[in-house]
Scaffold this motif. Structure first.
Motif, PDB file in Angstrom:
ATOM      1  N   LYS A  79       0.827  -1.209   0.000  1.00 45.76           N
ATOM      2  CA  LYS A  79       0.000   0.000   0.000  1.00 45.76           C
ATOM      3  C   LYS A  79       0.861   1.258   0.000  1.00 45.76           C
ATOM      4  O   LYS A  79       0.592   2.224  -0.725  1.00 45.76           O
ATOM      5  CB  LYS A  79      -0.919  -0.003   1.219  1.00 45.76           C
ATOM      6  N   GLY A  83       0.743   1.721  -4.163  1.00 48.21           N
ATOM      7  CA  GLY A  83      -0.476   2.495  -4.332  1.00 48.21           C
ATOM      8  C   GLY A  83      -1.604   1.701  -4.950  1.00 48.21           C
ATOM      9  O   GLY A  83      -1.398   0.666  -5.585  1.00 48.21           O
ATOM     10  N   ASP A  84      -2.819   2.202  -4.784  1.00 54.37           N
ATOM     11  CA  ASP A  84      -4.016   1.472  -5.199  1.00 54.37           C
ATOM     12  C   ASP A  84      -4.163   1.328  -6.708  1.00 54.37           C
ATOM     13  O   ASP A  84      -4.896   0.457  -7.177  1.00 54.37           O
ATOM     14  CB  ASP A  84      -5.266   2.156  -4.639  1.00 54.37           C
ATOM     15  N   LYS A 346       8.337   5.018   6.531  1.00 52.43           N
ATOM     16  CA  LYS A 346       6.992   5.542   6.343  1.00 52.43           C
ATOM     17  C   LYS A 346       6.030   5.201   7.485  1.00 52.43           C
ATOM     18  O   LYS A 346       5.086   5.951   7.739  1.00 52.43           O
ATOM     19  CB  LYS A 346       6.412   5.041   5.013  1.00 52.43           C
ATOM     20  N   ASN A 383      -4.459   4.620  10.362  1.00 51.70           N
ATOM     21  CA  ASN A 383      -4.464   5.224   9.031  1.00 51.70           C
ATOM     22  C   ASN A 383      -5.399   4.517   8.058  1.00 51.70           C
ATOM     23  O   ASN A 383      -5.217   4.598   6.843  1.00 51.70           O
ATOM     24  CB  ASN A 383      -3.042   5.225   8.454  1.00 51.70           C
ATOM     25  N   ASP A 384      -6.407   3.842   8.598  1.00 54.46           N
ATOM     26  CA  ASP A 384      -7.239   3.026   7.709  1.00 54.46           C
ATOM     27  C   ASP A 384      -8.119   3.852   6.783  1.00 54.46           C
ATOM     28  O   ASP A 384      -8.566   3.344   5.758  1.00 54.46           O
ATOM     29  CB  ASP A 384      -8.108   2.059   8.517  1.00 54.46           C
ATOM     30  N   SER A 385      -8.358   5.107   7.110  1.00 55.13           N
ATOM     31  CA  SER A 385      -9.151   5.949   6.195  1.00 55.13           C
ATOM     32  C   SER A 385      -8.439   6.125   4.860  1.00 55.13           C
ATOM     33  O   SER A 385      -9.084   6.333   3.832  1.00 55.13           O
ATOM     34  CB  SER A 385      -9.425   7.315   6.839  1.00 55.13           C
ATOM     35  N   GLU A 386      -7.105   6.014   4.863  1.00 61.36           N
ATOM     36  CA  GLU A 386      -6.345   6.085   3.611  1.00 61.36           C
ATOM     37  C   GLU A 386      -5.952   4.691   3.109  1.00 61.36           C
ATOM     38  O   GLU A 386      -5.951   4.440   1.911  1.00 61.36           O
ATOM     39  CB  GLU A 386      -5.063   6.910   3.795  1.00 61.36           C
ATOM     40  N   LEU A 387      -5.639   3.785   4.035  1.00 59.25           N
ATOM     41  CA  LEU A 387      -5.133   2.478   3.641  1.00 59.25           C
ATOM     42  C   LEU A 387      -6.227   1.501   3.224  1.00 59.25           C
ATOM     43  O   LEU A 387      -6.044   0.701   2.295  1.00 59.25           O
ATOM     44  CB  LEU A 387      -4.341   1.863   4.800  1.00 59.25           C
ATOM     45  N   HIS A 388      -7.346   1.513   3.926  1.00 55.03           N
ATOM     46  CA  HIS A 388      -8.447   0.571   3.680  1.00 55.03           C
ATOM     47  C   HIS A 388      -7.962  -0.880   3.730  1.00 55.03           C
ATOM     48  O   HIS A 388      -8.323  -1.708   2.885  1.00 55.03           O
ATOM     49  CB  HIS A 388      -9.114   0.850   2.331  1.00 55.03           C
TER      50      HIS A 388
END
Length: 479
Positions: A79, A83-84, A346, A383-388
């Protein structure tokens, strides 16, 4: 003096009760640990993320085999580094031109490690040559697998598992997970040889001397696979008589030869004439793009990797991350360097003396402490709002490798624990999250190594594990 002293003492006592009431209770693991079989090693840590407090620990700094919980590190690194939008790409190129139905030049098949590539998708890719009018190739077939270098298996993988499909080599070219099956007909008289049938779509050879054993001998029989060059497999041993044919799966041992043979078969099936040779240079190849295939995006791959504990995806990503990060052909060793560097810079994860050997957790060289894995879980939750990534973890009693976990298939634990499992011989690990009865999120890491029930293995293997986990997680839930 007497009254003043009493007031002070009462005040301090009241303050103490208030602090104890407001603080999160600590769960003592010591009375629960002996439920595990004698000789088993336990490492455990749990942290109430809402209260930012460790609420249970047992050997949290001890290095242990992480098994497939290693995929938590791999998912997080992918991730952060890829990136997605990332997709694996498989491309057909040429250094020549198409003229009058002939490709005058080499056909270059460029592979990037796509762990989900199927032979059907490769066929559709080659079929695009036909739609461009290609009936003949006047050149060679060049396999470009230069993204990866070194062995296609991690250090510390068990040698006698290498022919198993869960140990299929995560090479630059993966077709159908680099796994094939053979049909066996063991409905023969005792002492006669088993008959082998290789489905025509697999470009491999299987031969052997497997005899049908008597009922008395059958419990002591085993099958051994001896691998020869060019994906030839010799099966030895004996087996009990079977009334119906059945399939046995094997890992492809030479993915490059397997891919080349598959491409040549598919070209013939498409009616495209090819009289050249197969070449495999070490340098990346350039050319005009003829056709491209893209894998599913990273989030889809990670969900499959985490839910099903897919080793192929994990180790393909492990080396791909290193290839993208260092811009050079990637080995497993380079993958380990990339993972440590990315997670340290990171996510501020401190690995210390940990050992990382692969991305799947198959290696017996991996050594991770529970508190190190906890750092990754904390970062994911924060950070799950960005990582999911939380949605990729198996859910107890619902899906993935936790769908039938006996210790947590009943309320209140069912659907209330999401965790990555990790299992090897003698290893039963979990790394994930639990929501307690107050609605607070608990991150936990369970490492159990050296688990054995000895002579009772076939009858009571999991009974102590189920009892231990049920007591432990009920305690965390109710605490």
């Amino acid at each position: 003096m007497y009254k003043l002293s009493t007031v002070v003492k009462l005040g301090l006592l009241t303050l103490g009760f208030t602090q104890a009431f407001n603080a999160t209770a600590v769960l003592d693991v010591n009375p629960i640990a002996p439920v595990l079989p004698e000789g088993a090693s336990l490492g455990f840590i749990a942290k109430n993320l809402n209260q930012n407090q460790v609420i249970a620990e047992f050997n949290p700094q001890t290095f242990m085999l992480p098994a497939s919980t290693q995929k938590v590190f791999t998912a997080l690194t992918a991730k952060l580094a890829l990136g997605d939008q990332f997709r694996f790409e498989t491309t057909l190129l040429t250094n020549g031109k198409i003229q009058n139905g002939t490709l005058n030049g080499d056909l270059i098949a460029k592979f990037s490690g796509d762990p989900d590539l199927t032979s059907g998708q490769l066929y559709n890719l080659l079929a695009q040559l036909k739609t461009q009018g290609v009936n003949k190739i006047n050149g060679d077939l060049i396999l470009d697998t230069s993204v990866f270098v070194g062995h296609d298996r991690g250090l510390g993988w068990i040698w006698n598992d290498l022919t198993m499909c869960f140990n299929s080599p995560p090479a630059a070219v993966n077709l159908d997970n680099n796994c094939f099956y053979v049909d066996l007909d063991a409905n023969q008289p005792v002492g006669e040889n088993v008959k082998f049938n290789v489905p025509s779509q697999f470009p491999i050879q299987v031969f052997g001397q497997v005899r049908v054993a008597s009922k008395e001998e059958a419990p002591y029989c085993q099958l051994d696979a001896v691998v020869h060059d060019n994906n030839r497999y010799q099966i030895k041993g004996c087996i009990a008589r079977q009334t119906k044919p059945f399939g046995l799966s094997f890992a492809v041992q030479d993915p490059d030869a397997y891919a080349a043979a598959t491409i040549l078969r598919q070209l013939k099936r498409l009616g495209i004439q090819f009289d050249g040779v197969v070449r495999q240079p070490h340098q990346p190849q350039q050319g005009t793009i003829l056709a491209q295939h893209f894998s599913k995006p990273l989030p889809d791959l990670l969900k499959k990797m985490m839910k099903k504990s897919d080793n192929q995806i994990a180790d393909a990503l492990f080396r791909t991350i290193a290839y993208q990060y260092y811009k050079r052909p990637a080995s497993f060793q380079l993958g380990a360097l990339a993972m440590r560097q990315i997670l340290a810079s990171k996510a501020k994860i401190k690995f210390g003396n940990s050992i990382i050997a692969d991305g799947s957790g198959l290696s017996r060289h991996n050594l991770i402490a529970p508190q190190t894995m906890l750092q990754a879980l904390e970062y994911i939750a924060q950070n799950d709002s960005e990582l999911h990534l939380l949605e990729t973890f198996p859910v107890a009693g619902v899906d993935g490798t936790l769908s039938g976990r006996g210790s947590m298939i009943n309320p209140p634990l069912v659907k209330n624990i999401t965790a990555k499992t990790g299992a090897l011989k003698g290893v039963y690990n979990l790394a994930g999250f639990l929501t307690n009865e107050r609605g607070e999120r608990i991150a936990f890491v369970q490492f159990i190594n050296g688990y054995s029930t000895g002579d009772l293995e076939s009858k009571t293997k999991r009974a102590p594990l189920v009892q231990f986990e049920n007591r432990l997680y009920l305690g965390l839930y109710q605490d």
